[in-house]
Every structure is written in C-alpha cells, then in structure tokens.
Scaffold this motif. Structure first.
Motif, PDB file in Angstrom:
ATOM      1  N   LYS A 187       0.833  -1.211   0.000  1.00 25.73           N
ATOM      2  CA  LYS A 187       0.000   0.000   0.000  1.00 25.73           C
ATOM      3  C   LYS A 187       0.862   1.253   0.000  1.00 25.73           C
ATOM      4  N   ALA A 188       2.013   1.207   0.650  1.00 18.99           N
ATOM      5  CA  ALA A 188       2.925   2.350   0.642  1.00 18.99           C
ATOM      6  C   ALA A 188       3.441   2.622  -0.766  1.00 18.99           C
ATOM      7  N   VAL A 189       3.804   1.566  -1.475  1.00 21.56           N
ATOM      8  CA  VAL A 189       4.288   1.726  -2.846  1.00 21.56           C
ATOM      9  C   VAL A 189       3.176   2.273  -3.738  1.00 21.56           C
ATOM     10  N   ALA A 190       1.984   1.730  -3.619  1.00 21.66           N
ATOM     11  CA  ALA A 190       0.858   2.209  -4.425  1.00 21.66           C
ATOM     12  C   ALA A 190       0.564   3.677  -4.144  1.00 21.66           C
ATOM     13  N   HIS A 191       0.595   4.052  -2.865  1.00 17.52           N
ATOM     14  CA  HIS A 191       0.341   5.449  -2.502  1.00 17.52           C
ATOM     15  C   HIS A 191       1.433   6.362  -3.056  1.00 17.52           C
ATOM     16  N   ALA A 192       2.666   5.934  -2.958  1.00 13.52           N
ATOM     17  CA  ALA A 192       3.777   6.733  -3.480  1.00 13.52           C
ATOM     18  C   ALA A 192       3.623   6.931  -4.979  1.00 13.52           C
ATOM     19  N   GLU A 193       3.301   5.874  -5.692  1.00 12.81           N
ATOM     20  CA  GLU A 193       3.124   5.980  -7.145  1.00 12.81           C
ATOM     21  C   GLU A 193       1.956   6.901  -7.490  1.00 12.81           C
ATOM     22  N   ALA A 194       0.870   6.822  -6.723  1.00 13.92           N
ATOM     23  CA  ALA A 194      -0.306   7.652  -6.994  1.00 13.92           C
ATOM     24  C   ALA A 194      -0.060   9.125  -6.698  1.00 13.92           C
TER      25      ALA A 194
ATOM     26  N   GLU B  30      10.991   5.046  -1.700  1.00 13.25           N
ATOM     27  CA  GLU B  30      12.150   4.795  -0.848  1.00 13.25           C
ATOM     28  C   GLU B  30      12.309   5.882   0.221  1.00 13.25           C
ATOM     29  N   THR B  31      11.615   7.018   0.063  1.00 12.06           N
ATOM     30  CA  THR B  31      11.690   8.049   1.109  1.00 12.06           C
ATOM     31  C   THR B  31      11.068   7.555   2.421  1.00 12.06           C
ATOM     32  N   TYR B  32      10.178   6.565   2.333  1.00 10.84           N
ATOM     33  CA  TYR B  32       9.572   6.031   3.545  1.00 10.84           C
ATOM     34  C   TYR B  32      10.614   5.354   4.446  1.00 10.84           C
ATOM     35  N   LEU B  33      11.670   4.839   3.848  1.00 15.18           N
ATOM     36  CA  LEU B  33      12.647   4.074   4.613  1.00 15.18           C
ATOM     37  C   LEU B  33      13.331   4.899   5.698  1.00 15.18           C
ATOM     38  N   SER B  34      13.414   6.190   5.514  1.00 14.38           N
ATOM     39  CA  SER B  34      14.103   7.034   6.500  1.00 14.38           C
ATOM     40  C   SER B  34      13.156   7.708   7.494  1.00 14.38           C
ATOM     41  N   LEU B  35      11.865   7.443   7.391  1.00 12.66           N
ATOM     42  CA  LEU B  35      10.906   8.065   8.312  1.00 12.66           C
ATOM     43  C   LEU B  35      11.197   7.671   9.755  1.00 12.66           C
ATOM     44  N   ARG B  36      11.039   8.632  10.653  1.00 13.69           N
ATOM     45  CA  ARG B  36      11.200   8.398  12.092  1.00 13.69           C
ATOM     46  C   ARG B  36      10.068   9.115  12.819  1.00 13.69           C
ATOM     47  N   ILE B  37       9.676   8.583  13.947  1.00 11.03           N
ATOM     48  CA  ILE B  37       8.701   9.277  14.782  1.00 11.03           C
ATOM     49  C   ILE B  37       9.395  10.431  15.498  1.00 11.03           C
ATOM     50  N   ILE B  38      10.596  10.176  15.967  1.00 10.55           N
ATOM     51  CA  ILE B  38      11.395  11.173  16.667  1.00 10.55           C
ATOM     52  C   ILE B  38      12.864  10.804  16.436  1.00 10.55           C
ATOM     53  N   ASP B  39      13.737  11.784  16.542  1.00 10.96           N
ATOM     54  CA  ASP B  39      15.135  11.578  16.164  1.00 10.96           C
ATOM     55  C   ASP B  39      15.834  10.419  16.849  1.00 10.96           C
ATOM     56  N   ASP B  40      15.493  10.132  18.095  1.00 15.01           N
ATOM     57  CA  ASP B  40      16.223   9.073  18.800  1.00 15.01           C
ATOM     58  C   ASP B  40      15.624   7.679  18.596  1.00 15.01           C
ATOM     59  N   MET B  41      14.617   7.569  17.713  1.00 16.32           N
ATOM     60  CA  MET B  41      14.046   6.256  17.383  1.00 16.32           C
ATOM     61  C   MET B  41      14.603   5.787  16.053  1.00 16.32           C
TER      62      MET B  41
ATOM     63  N   TYR C  78       3.714   0.686  11.011  1.00 12.55           N
ATOM     64  CA  TYR C  78       2.366   1.121  10.618  1.00 12.55           C
ATOM     65  C   TYR C  78       2.197   2.619  10.883  1.00 12.55           C
ATOM     66  N   ASP C  79       2.552   3.050  12.077  1.00 12.20           N
ATOM     67  CA  ASP C  79       2.375   4.455  12.454  1.00 12.20           C
ATOM     68  C   ASP C  79       3.175   5.395  11.550  1.00 12.20           C
ATOM     69  N   LEU C  80       4.382   4.989  11.197  1.00 14.44           N
ATOM     70  CA  LEU C  80       5.199   5.829  10.314  1.00 14.44           C
ATOM     71  C   LEU C  80       4.547   5.984   8.943  1.00 14.44           C
ATOM     72  N   LEU C  81       4.044   4.891   8.399  1.00 12.73           N
ATOM     73  CA  LEU C  81       3.384   4.978   7.089  1.00 12.73           C
ATOM     74  C   LEU C  81       2.085   5.767   7.179  1.00 12.73           C
ATOM     75  N   ARG C  82       1.323   5.523   8.217  1.00 19.58           N
ATOM     76  CA  ARG C  82       0.051   6.246   8.397  1.00 19.58           C
ATOM     77  C   ARG C  82       0.316   7.743   8.551  1.00 19.58           C
ATOM     78  N   GLY C  83       1.346   8.076   9.331  1.00 17.11           N
ATOM     79  CA  GLY C  83       1.711   9.478   9.513  1.00 17.11           C
ATOM     80  C   GLY C  83       2.194  10.133   8.241  1.00 17.11           C
ATOM     81  N   ALA C  84       2.716   9.337   7.315  1.00 17.80           N
ATOM     82  CA  ALA C  84       3.181   9.858   6.028  1.00 17.80           C
ATOM     83  C   ALA C  84       2.047   9.968   5.012  1.00 17.80           C
ATOM     84  N   GLY C  85       0.833   9.622   5.441  1.00 17.98           N
ATOM     85  CA  GLY C  85      -0.318   9.769   4.559  1.00 17.98           C
ATOM     86  C   GLY C  85      -0.727   8.525   3.800  1.00 17.98           C
ATOM     87  N   VAL C  86      -0.053   7.411   4.027  1.00 14.32           N
ATOM     88  CA  VAL C  86      -0.438   6.180   3.340  1.00 14.32           C
ATOM     89  C   VAL C  86      -1.820   5.775   3.865  1.00 14.32           C
TER      90      VAL C  86
END
Length: 168
Positions: A26-33, A39-50, A149-157
């Motif tokens: 679903k992340a790939v489909a959302h990115a394409e749409a 691949e920008t999803y791979l670096s997502l963090r909730i907070i810097d120390d996570m 899940y939370d990282l992808l959801r927070g990114a709008g997926v």
C-alpha cells in the motif's frame, strides 16, 4: 487442551509479517499515486532518537526468527541489515516467512521451560521459554510492526486497522 508454544508464535508472527508486507504494498501504491519516491519512507522516524522505518521492518523480521531459533535450535537466516529499497524489505519478509514455515512444530512445542538468555551491550536478560515468548518476543514484534504502521500512516499512506490486523 493447553495452548502449545507453536500456536503462540508461528501463526501470529506469520499473520503479522504478511500484514506488514501488505502495508509495504500500500505504501508503494500510494507513493506511485502521489508522485513520491517510495524509498523516502525508509528514512521516516517518529522522533530523532528512534530507529527509522527500515530498521522497524528489519527488527519486525528479526524478532520472530530469533524467537523460533532460540526455542527450537533451528538456525535462522542471517541478514546484514543492508536493505535500501522496499523491494529488498519485502524480500526479507519473504525470507523470514519461509524460515518460520520451515521450523517444525515439534521443535517449538515443549520448550516452555527452556532457558533463553538475551545478551545486550548493557547486560543480559534470562527467561524461560513461555515467559520469553509472551513477555518479550511477542510484545517486541508488535512494537516494531506498530511503529512501522504508524510511520506509514503518519506519512499519509491510506491504511487502517484492517490492514494492520492482517485479514482477521
């Protein structure tokens, strides 16, 4: 009839990893749409120390395979944590699922009293088999699945509870 250790591990780990694989689809489909590089999803963090998303997926794979290896003595595949694409993360999930399917029920059931020792830079943790599964391995697995899940959801997926639950 008592619940067997295999039933507490392999089915929920399998369902969770399949759900994680679906979240990646679903992340790939959302990115394409939306014209975003997935691949920008791979670096997502909730907070810097996570840890970033990529590490959440890697650890979500490591937790069940190491759990089964510790209980059963069946060697788990070794990964070098070098994934840089969603396709590589999906391959890691597939490899982990293959390993889970390869471990015989007989190697896990009956290990409720087996000593499991986890070694960390700051020390070690000792468990018996069943408390290790219910008090550490399963919560750790779901922590990393939930964080991914939370990282992808927070990114709008556009994902929801049914995606997380994996076809329940």
């Amino acid at each position: 009839m008592a619940t067997e250790l295999y039933d507490l591990t392999v089915p929920p780990f399998t369902r969770g990893l399949r759900a994680l694989n679906g979240l990646l689809d679903k992340a790939v489909a959302h990115a394409e749409a939306t014209g975003v590089d997935p691949e920008t999803y791979l670096s997502l963090r909730i907070i810097d120390d996570m840890n970033p998303f990529v590490k959440q997926v890697q650890t979500a794979c490591d937790s069940p395979k190491l759990c089964l290896a510790r209980l059963s003595g069946v060697a788990a595949p070794v990964n070098d944590d070098s994934e840089t694409t969603i396709a590589e993360l999906k391959a890691r999930i597939a490899s982990t699922l293959d390993y889970l399917a390869s471990v015989p029920r007989e190697a896990i059931d009956g290990q409720e009293q087996k000593e499991v020792v986890l070694t960390f830079p700051g020390g070690e943790m000792k468990f018996l088999g069943q408390p290790y599964v219910t008090g550490f391995a399963i919560p750790n697995f779901y922590f990393h699945i939930t964080t991914a899940y939370d990282l992808l959801r927070g990114a709008g997926v556009p994902i929801g509870k049914r995606d997380y639950m994996g076809g329940v």
